[in-house]
Design an enzyme around this catalytic site. Structure first.
Site, PDB file in Angstrom:
ATOM      1  N   ARG A 125      38.287  58.668  18.950  1.00 31.59           N
ATOM      2  CA  ARG A 125      39.677  58.178  19.039  1.00 31.59           C
ATOM      3  C   ARG A 125      40.353  58.497  20.371  1.00 31.59           C
ATOM      4  NH1 ARG A 125      39.718  60.162  13.667  1.00 31.59           N
ATOM      5  NH2 ARG A 125      39.301  58.448  12.250  1.00 31.59           N
ATOM      6  N   LYS A 147      43.732  49.063  31.875  1.00 31.56           N
ATOM      7  CA  LYS A 147      43.219  47.964  31.043  1.00 31.56           C
ATOM      8  C   LYS A 147      41.716  48.142  30.922  1.00 31.56           C
ATOM      9  CE  LYS A 147      46.452  44.184  31.802  1.00 31.56           C
ATOM     10  NZ  LYS A 147      46.584  42.819  32.358  1.00 31.56           N
ATOM     11  N   GLU A 189      41.553  39.488  45.096  1.00 29.09           N
ATOM     12  CA  GLU A 189      42.606  40.269  44.429  1.00 29.09           C
ATOM     13  C   GLU A 189      43.583  40.832  45.469  1.00 29.09           C
ATOM     14  OE1 GLU A 189      42.957  40.187  41.185  1.00 29.09           O
ATOM     15  OE2 GLU A 189      41.003  40.198  40.192  1.00 29.09           O
ATOM     16  N   LYS A 231      50.042  48.217  42.795  1.00 30.02           N
ATOM     17  CA  LYS A 231      49.622  48.247  41.385  1.00 30.02           C
ATOM     18  C   LYS A 231      50.249  49.443  40.666  1.00 30.02           C
ATOM     19  CE  LYS A 231      46.399  47.150  37.994  1.00 30.02           C
ATOM     20  NZ  LYS A 231      45.144  46.588  37.604  1.00 30.02           N
ATOM     21  N   GLU A 241      52.309  45.438  29.929  1.00 32.01           N
ATOM     22  CA  GLU A 241      52.437  44.023  30.264  1.00 32.01           C
ATOM     23  C   GLU A 241      53.430  43.285  29.364  1.00 32.01           C
ATOM     24  OE1 GLU A 241      48.794  42.055  31.711  1.00 32.01           O
ATOM     25  OE2 GLU A 241      49.508  40.289  30.642  1.00 32.01           O
ATOM     26  N   ARG A 245      54.262  43.156  34.795  1.00 30.60           N
ATOM     27  CA  ARG A 245      52.813  43.297  34.994  1.00 30.60           C
ATOM     28  C   ARG A 245      52.077  41.967  34.856  1.00 30.60           C
ATOM     29  NH1 ARG A 245      48.628  48.086  32.998  1.00 30.60           N
ATOM     30  NH2 ARG A 245      46.805  47.135  33.982  1.00 30.60           N
ATOM     31  N   ASN A 249      48.449  38.713  36.864  1.00 30.82           N
ATOM     32  CA  ASN A 249      47.495  37.723  36.349  1.00 30.82           C
ATOM     33  C   ASN A 249      47.542  36.414  37.123  1.00 30.82           C
ATOM     34  OD1 ASN A 249      46.652  39.484  34.300  1.00 30.82           O
ATOM     35  ND2 ASN A 249      48.375  38.891  33.011  1.00 30.82           N
ATOM     36  N   HIS A 252      44.680  33.954  37.174  1.00 29.53           N
ATOM     37  CA  HIS A 252      43.729  34.357  36.138  1.00 29.53           C
ATOM     38  C   HIS A 252      43.657  33.385  34.966  1.00 29.53           C
ATOM     39  CE1 HIS A 252      43.721  37.947  38.526  1.00 29.53           C
ATOM     40  NE2 HIS A 252      42.921  38.610  37.709  1.00 29.53           N
ATOM     41  N   HIS A 256      39.996  32.746  34.376  1.00 29.18           N
ATOM     42  CA  HIS A 256      39.292  33.138  33.148  1.00 29.18           C
ATOM     43  C   HIS A 256      38.646  31.918  32.484  1.00 29.18           C
ATOM     44  CE1 HIS A 256      41.613  37.183  32.515  1.00 29.18           C
ATOM     45  NE2 HIS A 256      40.756  37.222  33.511  1.00 29.18           N
ATOM     46  N   HIS A 269      34.020  37.173  39.223  1.00 29.22           N
ATOM     47  CA  HIS A 269      35.417  37.211  38.765  1.00 29.22           C
ATOM     48  C   HIS A 269      36.379  36.868  39.920  1.00 29.22           C
ATOM     49  CE1 HIS A 269      39.001  38.498  36.613  1.00 29.22           C
ATOM     50  NE2 HIS A 269      39.289  39.331  37.601  1.00 29.22           N
TER      51      HIS A 269
HETATM   52  P1  NAD Z   1      30.989  44.157  39.036  1.00 31.22           P
HETATM   53  O1  NAD Z   1      31.401  45.371  38.344  1.00 31.22           O
HETATM   54  O2  NAD Z   1      30.078  43.223  38.338  1.00 31.22           O
HETATM   55  O3  NAD Z   1      30.369  44.556  40.449  1.00 31.22           O
HETATM   56  C1  NAD Z   1      29.904  43.553  41.288  1.00 31.22           C
HETATM   57  C2  NAD Z   1      28.431  43.776  41.720  1.00 31.22           C
HETATM   58  O4  NAD Z   1      28.385  44.753  42.757  1.00 31.22           O
HETATM   59  C3  NAD Z   1      27.533  44.298  40.622  1.00 31.22           C
HETATM   60  O5  NAD Z   1      26.265  43.726  40.761  1.00 31.22           O
HETATM   61  C4  NAD Z   1      27.471  45.781  40.932  1.00 31.22           C
HETATM   62  O6  NAD Z   1      26.324  46.407  40.418  1.00 31.22           O
HETATM   63  C5  NAD Z   1      27.465  45.784  42.423  1.00 31.22           C
HETATM   64  N1  NAD Z   1      27.974  46.975  43.081  1.00 31.22           N
HETATM   65  C6  NAD Z   1      29.005  47.749  42.703  1.00 31.22           C
HETATM   66  N2  NAD Z   1      29.276  48.650  43.653  1.00 31.22           N
HETATM   67  C7  NAD Z   1      28.372  48.453  44.638  1.00 31.22           C
HETATM   68  C8  NAD Z   1      28.151  49.065  45.896  1.00 31.22           C
HETATM   69  N3  NAD Z   1      28.966  50.002  46.362  1.00 31.22           N
HETATM   70  N4  NAD Z   1      27.116  48.635  46.652  1.00 31.22           N
HETATM   71  C9  NAD Z   1      26.321  47.619  46.212  1.00 31.22           C
HETATM   72  N5  NAD Z   1      26.495  46.977  45.060  1.00 31.22           N
HETATM   73  C10 NAD Z   1      27.528  47.406  44.275  1.00 31.22           C
HETATM   74  O7  NAD Z   1      32.278  43.274  39.450  1.00 31.22           O
HETATM   75  P2  NAD Z   1      33.694  43.651  40.063  1.00 31.22           P
HETATM   76  O8  NAD Z   1      34.052  42.515  40.922  1.00 31.22           O
HETATM   77  O9  NAD Z   1      33.729  45.018  40.607  1.00 31.22           O
HETATM   78  O10 NAD Z   1      34.641  43.666  38.777  1.00 31.22           O
HETATM   79  C11 NAD Z   1      34.842  42.507  37.990  1.00 31.22           C
HETATM   80  C12 NAD Z   1      35.226  42.944  36.607  1.00 31.22           C
HETATM   81  O11 NAD Z   1      36.440  43.687  36.670  1.00 31.22           O
HETATM   82  C13 NAD Z   1      35.472  41.798  35.662  1.00 31.22           C
HETATM   83  O12 NAD Z   1      34.850  42.064  34.436  1.00 31.22           O
HETATM   84  C14 NAD Z   1      36.982  41.789  35.486  1.00 31.22           C
HETATM   85  O13 NAD Z   1      37.378  41.307  34.237  1.00 31.22           O
HETATM   86  C15 NAD Z   1      37.316  43.237  35.643  1.00 31.22           C
HETATM   87  N6  NAD Z   1      38.684  43.473  36.093  1.00 31.22           N
HETATM   88  C16 NAD Z   1      39.416  44.358  35.375  1.00 31.22           C
HETATM   89  C17 NAD Z   1      40.710  44.645  35.762  1.00 31.22           C
HETATM   90  C18 NAD Z   1      41.503  45.676  35.027  1.00 31.22           C
HETATM   91  O14 NAD Z   1      42.701  45.806  35.289  1.00 31.22           O
HETATM   92  N7  NAD Z   1      40.898  46.427  34.145  1.00 31.22           N
HETATM   93  C19 NAD Z   1      41.255  44.012  36.884  1.00 31.22           C
HETATM   94  C20 NAD Z   1      40.460  43.114  37.602  1.00 31.22           C
HETATM   95  C21 NAD Z   1      39.178  42.844  37.185  1.00 31.22           C
HETATM   96  N1  GLY Z   2      44.431  43.040  36.665  1.00 31.28           N
HETATM   97  C1  GLY Z   2      45.618  42.789  35.928  1.00 31.28           C
HETATM   98  C2  GLY Z   2      46.277  44.027  35.425  1.00 31.28           C
HETATM   99  O1  GLY Z   2      45.802  45.121  35.607  1.00 31.28           O
HETATM  100  O2  GLY Z   2      47.294  43.917  34.818  1.00 31.28           O
END
Ligand code: NAD
Ligand code: GLY
Length: 366
Positions: A125, A147, A189, A231, A241, A245, A249, A252, A256, A269
């Protein structure tokens, strides 16, 4: 650690936490955790790509500070951001008898960060977790704000929880190994913050884009700091949100839809968000909300960054269906973030369906 890192705080009362940004931070993870966290054990969640690059250094620092480390290595990729992979985290935590006082640490991009955070929200939890983002996208956005979650075949990030990390450590050095395509996706972003909040940041991107794409560390550190400051400010105003906030998006709703239509593995993404921002900006112009000069600047910067500006070709109805499943649908309303100018955006529910359909059709790849 190289010269003292730059520090920001996400001010959320008892759930406030620091973001440390700098060079050489991976080697300081152990001591930084030690001063903030009383537990003895840390599960480091990473993937098959990132672990060979950065797990040894991270582990050494944690063990030298007295922590017992359990690595949990997951398959790489957005298409693995699902229940099956999440279950592997729970299996490892339970088999290794992780307790409430123990912590999870996400070492990787946004996929690892979102899944680790969700596992931390659910295990017993709720247990503490630390974000150590290693992509540009995760450093400027995903690691901050709490998030967490996984995808559902019908929609992106539809299952999840708000669960804030207790610390975010970002080492700009990790960006040196990031493939160029991922670097560009992260820039999407950064551009987003410029459009919705900070016109000076947008101007900086326009003038220094080539240096940023070349990965100049001091400029990247400056960008990380600037984006995380925005942020942190927005999350402190509206953690759940309910208002402001939602501006984060921008791009997005369309983005999405691209990710869900293409099955989460063809488009990154950040690429989907980039095309989504172009469509949203042009949509805003069509609705009379945003001068054409501003939406053309958005489109031009995204194009110069080597990011897509058009939607993959699917029938418009498929886009509309995918957008209806998006989380941003509230009380049956389809929600869009639309720029009014560079540096300012608004939320609009259910804008004209005819204009939406026409905008989608006009931006489809041939
Ligand atoms: P990812 O996590 O898939 O990483 C991209 C690629 O880079 C992967 O293949 C990973 O293994 C590789 N990688 C990571 N670090 C590396 C490094 N230093 N050197 C070499 N390779 C490396 O993608 P991302 O773009 O980091 O994140 C996208 C995800 O984040 C999506 O799922 C999206 O929904 C989520 N997201 C979440 C929020 C939030 O607020 N929680 C905000 C934006 C995006
Ligand atoms: N990436 C959108 C948020 O964190 O609200």
């Amino acid at each position: 650690m190289n010269p003292s890192p730059r520090t920001l705080t996400v001010a959320l009362g008892p759930r406030s936490y620091d973001i440390l940004i700098g060079s050489g931070i991976l080697s300081a993870i152990g001591p930084e955790l030690k001063t903030r966290f009383r537990g003895q054990r840390v599960a480091v969640v990473s993937n098959e790509t990132v672990a060979p690059l950065y797990l040894a250094q991270t582990r050494r620092s944690l063990e030298e500070a007295g922590f017992r480390v359990t690595p949990i290595i997951l398959p790489d990729g957005e298409s693995h951001k699902n229940w099956i992979t999440l279950q592997r985290i729970f299996d490892a935590l339970i088999e290794n008898r992780f307790e409430r006082g123990d912590a999870l640490l996400a070492l990787g991009g946004g996929v690892i960060g979102d899944m680790t955070g969700f596992a931390a929200a659910c295990h017993q939890r709720g247990v503490p977790f630390v974000q150590v983002p290693t992509t540009l996208l995760a450093q400027v956005d995903a690691s901050v704000g709490g998030k967490t979650g996984i995808n559902h075949p019908l929609g992106k990030n539809l299952i999840g929880a708000f669960h804030q990390p207790c610390l975010v450590l970002m080492d700009v050095d990790t960006l040196a190994t990031l493939p160029q395509r991922e670097h560009r996706a992260g820039l999407a972003e950064v551009i987003k913050y410029g459009v919705i909040w900070d016109k000076e940041l947008f101007g900086l991107l326009e003038t220094r884009l080539e240096t940023i794409l070349a990965g100049e560390p001091s400029l990247l550190t400056e960008l990380l700091h600037r984006c995380c400051a925005i942020k942190a400010e927005i999350v402190a105003m509206d953690e759940r949100e309910l208002g402001t906030r939602a501006l984060l998006n921008f791009g997005h709703t369309f983005g999405h839809a691209i990710e869900s239509l293409t099955g989460y593995d063809a488009w990154l993404h950040g690429e989907a968000v980039a095309a989504g921002m172009v469509v949203a900006a042009r949509f805003a112009t069509r609705l009379g909300l945003c001068p054409a000069e501003a939406s053309e600047r958005v489109c031009a910067l995204i194009q110069r960054a080597g990011l897509p500006t058009r939607l993959p070709a699917y029938p418009v109805d498929h886009y509309l269906e995918a957008m209806i499943h998006d989380k941003k649908v509230a009380f049956g309303n389809m929600r869009f973030i639309l720029p009014e100018t560079i540096g300012r955006a608004v939320v609009r529910d259910n804008p004209s369906a005819a204009d939406l359909t026409a905008t989608l059709a006009a931006h489809m790849e041939s």
